[in-house]
Structures are given as structure tokens and as C-alpha cells.
Design an enzyme around this catalytic site. Structure first.
Site, PDB file in Angstrom:
ATOM      1  N   ASP A 142       0.829  -1.203   0.000  1.00  0.00           N
ATOM      2  CA  ASP A 142       0.000   0.000   0.000  1.00  0.00           C
ATOM      3  C   ASP A 142       0.870   1.263   0.000  1.00  0.00           C
ATOM      4  OD1 ASP A 142      -2.320   1.415   0.015  1.00  0.00           O
ATOM      5  OD2 ASP A 142      -2.888   0.959   2.074  1.00  0.00           O
ATOM      6  N   GLY A 196       0.297   5.569  -4.198  1.00  0.00           N
ATOM      7  CA  GLY A 196      -0.280   6.872  -4.522  1.00  0.00           C
ATOM      8  C   GLY A 196       0.251   7.954  -3.595  1.00  0.00           C
ATOM      9  N   ARG A 211       0.020   9.732  -9.750  1.00  0.00           N
ATOM     10  CA  ARG A 211      -0.195   8.454  -9.049  1.00  0.00           C
ATOM     11  C   ARG A 211       0.467   7.281  -9.753  1.00  0.00           C
ATOM     12  NH1 ARG A 211      -3.735   7.667  -5.176  1.00  0.00           N
ATOM     13  NH2 ARG A 211      -4.072   5.495  -5.715  1.00  0.00           N
ATOM     14  N   HIS A 265       2.982   3.640  -8.853  1.00  0.00           N
ATOM     15  CA  HIS A 265       2.871   2.217  -9.197  1.00  0.00           C
ATOM     16  C   HIS A 265       4.127   1.735  -9.934  1.00  0.00           C
ATOM     17  CE1 HIS A 265      -1.101   2.303  -7.629  1.00  0.00           C
ATOM     18  NE2 HIS A 265      -1.625   3.007  -8.617  1.00  0.00           N
ATOM     19  N   ARG A 302     -11.328   1.899  -9.435  1.00  0.00           N
ATOM     20  CA  ARG A 302     -10.488   3.106  -9.566  1.00  0.00           C
ATOM     21  C   ARG A 302     -10.717   3.739 -10.934  1.00  0.00           C
ATOM     22  NH1 ARG A 302      -5.018   2.476  -6.075  1.00  0.00           N
ATOM     23  NH2 ARG A 302      -6.069   1.654  -4.240  1.00  0.00           N
ATOM     24  N   LEU A 324      13.092 -19.224  -5.229  1.00  0.00           N
ATOM     25  CA  LEU A 324      11.998 -18.489  -4.592  1.00  0.00           C
ATOM     26  C   LEU A 324      10.668 -18.796  -5.291  1.00  0.00           C
ATOM     27  CD1 LEU A 324      11.425 -16.186  -2.448  1.00  0.00           C
ATOM     28  CD2 LEU A 324      11.455 -14.629  -4.400  1.00  0.00           C
ATOM     29  N   ARG A 375       1.869  -5.160   5.875  1.00  0.00           N
ATOM     30  CA  ARG A 375       1.117  -4.137   5.148  1.00  0.00           C
ATOM     31  C   ARG A 375       1.819  -2.805   5.348  1.00  0.00           C
ATOM     32  NH1 ARG A 375      -5.131  -3.159   3.759  1.00  0.00           N
ATOM     33  NH2 ARG A 375      -4.825  -1.215   2.642  1.00  0.00           N
ATOM     34  N   ARG A 429      -5.601  -3.133   7.982  1.00  0.00           N
ATOM     35  CA  ARG A 429      -6.740  -3.992   7.635  1.00  0.00           C
ATOM     36  C   ARG A 429      -6.308  -4.983   6.552  1.00  0.00           C
ATOM     37  NH1 ARG A 429      -8.484   1.302   6.151  1.00  0.00           N
ATOM     38  NH2 ARG A 429      -7.852   1.716   4.010  1.00  0.00           N
ATOM     39  N   LEU A 430      -7.168  -6.003   6.323  1.00  0.00           N
ATOM     40  CA  LEU A 430      -6.791  -7.066   5.387  1.00  0.00           C
ATOM     41  C   LEU A 430      -7.241  -6.823   3.952  1.00  0.00           C
ATOM     42  CD1 LEU A 430      -7.241 -10.348   7.446  1.00  0.00           C
ATOM     43  CD2 LEU A 430      -5.143  -9.123   6.875  1.00  0.00           C
TER      44      LEU A 430
HETATM   45  C1  FPP Z   1      -1.752   0.297  -3.406  1.00  0.00           C
HETATM   46  O1  FPP Z   1      -1.306   1.634  -3.378  1.00  0.00           O
HETATM   47  C2  FPP Z   1      -1.165  -0.407  -4.514  1.00  0.00           C
HETATM   48  C3  FPP Z   1      -1.849  -0.928  -5.570  1.00  0.00           C
HETATM   49  C4  FPP Z   1      -3.322  -0.856  -5.684  1.00  0.00           C
HETATM   50  C5  FPP Z   1      -1.173  -1.578  -6.705  1.00  0.00           C
HETATM   51  C6  FPP Z   1       0.060  -2.374  -6.409  1.00  0.00           C
HETATM   52  C7  FPP Z   1       0.822  -2.515  -7.661  1.00  0.00           C
HETATM   53  C8  FPP Z   1       2.173  -2.426  -7.791  1.00  0.00           C
HETATM   54  C9  FPP Z   1       3.082  -2.300  -6.639  1.00  0.00           C
HETATM   55  C10 FPP Z   1       2.845  -2.410  -9.115  1.00  0.00           C
HETATM   56  C11 FPP Z   1       2.696  -3.578  -9.987  1.00  0.00           C
HETATM   57  C12 FPP Z   1       2.920  -4.894  -9.353  1.00  0.00           C
HETATM   58  C13 FPP Z   1       3.756  -5.848  -9.819  1.00  0.00           C
HETATM   59  C14 FPP Z   1       3.701  -7.206  -9.215  1.00  0.00           C
HETATM   60  C15 FPP Z   1       4.710  -5.579 -10.881  1.00  0.00           C
HETATM   61  P1  FPP Z   1      -2.377   2.797  -3.516  1.00  0.00           P
HETATM   62  O2  FPP Z   1      -2.443   3.212  -4.928  1.00  0.00           O
HETATM   63  O3  FPP Z   1      -3.676   2.359  -2.934  1.00  0.00           O
HETATM   64  O4  FPP Z   1      -1.721   3.910  -2.637  1.00  0.00           O
HETATM   65  P2  FPP Z   1      -2.467   5.030  -1.801  1.00  0.00           P
HETATM   66  O5  FPP Z   1      -3.302   4.321  -0.761  1.00  0.00           O
HETATM   67  O6  FPP Z   1      -1.357   5.806  -1.210  1.00  0.00           O
HETATM   68  O7  FPP Z   1      -3.298   5.815  -2.756  1.00  0.00           O
END
Ligand code: FPP
Length: 233
Positions: free
Chosen positions: A12, A15, A25, A29, A63, A123, A180, A186-187
């Protein structure tokens, strides 16, 4: 330090990390994806055998179209090239989640990657894409109902072992440690069945800045705990 066999991560804060740097944002990612690649080496080096990440949840479709599309583009790029390199380093890659809800080309990339890495003994890397734990349980129950209707399964056959085996995580052991990042505790519909006895670790660090030092801290915290599985001391 006792190293967990299986570490699962809710990545998490991509963003918020981007916002803190004045970036869009999607750059969060991109940086988050790079961090996944780095973490695979670090996890392996530390002696972790199974590493599972939550990349895209069944809820993430809500989203903005722009963000969903950026995430799918990123996943396509990793599935078609980045993780191919990973697989060459003896890493076995498996995807959990409902792949039938993904674009056909992504499904093909997943099949190729799983097939080409299936004999790798290093792994064991699981990526949750279009994954929701409740959805996983419902899919499992539907296939169980079909087996019952076909006369192949009776109520006595339904045990904890049966359920575990028929979830997306099949023969993958349950996580020992769940991390996390980014402060939330939270889960979010991740591995609800599999996390029954898992130790949880929460950190305020955003995923793109969660590095080796942070992973070692999480493992140190885990190794100090007295793990219990409902038994007496
Ligand atoms: C949560 O952060 C993250 C995600 C919804 C996407 C996770 C994806 C990646 C790390 C990149 C791609 C993955 C791989 C395996 C290559 P958020 O956007 O909810 O952050 P925020 O809560 O700060 O807005």
C-alpha cells in the site's frame, strides 16, 4: 533470527508516495513495481522461500479508468518481460485470483510465465491479480457444488485440507508473516482463509520506500514473537 518461510505483502501507499514527491499516481505504481523486483532478490537472499504480493484486487476495478489502465499496462510489461528475467533466476511464478476476468493477452502471458517457470526450485513468487479472498472462496464453493452435483464428492469429503487444496493457493503453505505498508491496518479481502495463524506487521513506510532494512525489521519483529496456533503454551 528465525526467517519466515512465507511472507505475504499488501503493497500500500504507491499513490501517497507519488503525491509526496509531486508525481502523478501512476509513477507511484511504476516505482512500486521496481520495488517488487528488488524485493524478490532480497527475500531470496534472506532465506524466504515463498513471497506473495497483492498487485490488483477485485475492488481495484473501481479506480479511475486511467489508473486501472496504467496498472494493467505495468502488469503486462512485467508479465511479458520483467518477470521473464526473474524466472531465469530459478524463481517459480504463479498468479492467484480470477484470471478469467483479465484481458485475453494477459491470461496468455500468465499461462506462459507459469508454464515456463513451473520446474524452478528457487523463490516461489505468487502475484495476486484480480484477486479477492471472498471471490476466491465463492469460486471454490461453486466448483465444489459442481463436484457434488456430478456425484464425485460427498459432504464427508469436505475438510479443512480439501478447502485449502482447492483455493487458488492450492499447495502453497499459509503465510507466516503478513506485511502491510503505509499505515493502514486492515486485510482488504486478502487471503482471509490462509492468514488464520499468520503474524501481522504494519509499517508507516509507503511501499516504494520499503527496502531491505525495512524487511529485516519486519523479520526481526516476527522472530521475537511467540507463535501460537491455538494450542497451550
Ligand atoms: C496500493 O497503493 C497499490 C496498488 C493498488 C497496486 C500495487 C501494484 C504495484 C506495486 C505495481 C505492480 C505490481 C507488480 C507485481 C509488478 P495505492 O495506490 O492504494 O496507494 P495510496 O493508498 O497511497 O493511494
Amino acid at each position: 533470527m528465525s526467517v519466515p518461510n512465507h511472507v505475504a505483502v499488501i503493497m500500500d501507499g504507491n499513490g501517497r508516495w507519488a503525491k509526496s514527491k509531486g508525481l502523478p499516481r501512476k509513477m507511484g505504481h511504476v516505482q512500486g513495481g521496481k520495488n517488487v523486483e528488488d524485493m524478490l532478490y532480497i527475500a531470496d537472499e534472506l532465506g524466504i522461500k515463498y513471497f506473495t504480493v497483492y498487485a490488483f484486487s477485485t475492488e481495484n476495478w473501481k479506480r479511475s479508468e486511467e489508473e486501472v489502465s496504467a496498472l494493467m499496462t505495468l502488469l503486462r510489461s512485467y508479465l511479458s518481460s520483467g518477470f521473464k528475467k526473474t524466472a531465469k533466476n530459478n524463481v517459480r511464478i504463479r498468479i492467484i485470483g480470477d484470471r478469467t476476468g483479465l484481458a485475453k493477452d494477459i491470461q496468455e502471458l500468465i499461462n506462459d510465465l507459469e508454464e515456463s517457470s513451473k520446474d524452478n526450485t528457487g523463490l516461489q513468487f505468487q502475484i495476486a491479480i484480480n484477486y479477492g479472498s471472498r471471490d476466491e472462496i465463492v469460486r471454490m464453493m461453486r466448483s465444489m457444488a459442481l463436484e457434488i452435483e456430478a456425484g464425485n464428492l460427498s459432504s464427508d469429503d469436505i475438510t479443512e485440507e480439501y478447502v485449502s487444496k482447492h483455493l487458488d493457493t492450492g499447495d502453497i503453505p499459509d503465510p507466516d508473516l503478513l506485511i502491510r505498508t503505509s499505515g493502514e491496518q486492515r486485510l482488504s479481502n486478502f487471503l482471509l482463509w490462509q492468514l488464520a495463524y499468520t503474524e501481522f506487521y504494519f509499517t508507516d513506510k509507503h511501499w516504494p520506500e520499503f527496502d531491505k532494512e525495512e524487511l529485516v525489521k519486519a523479520i526481526e519483529s516476527y522472530s521475537k514473537r511467540d507463535r501460537r496456533f491455538g494450542d497451550a503454551k
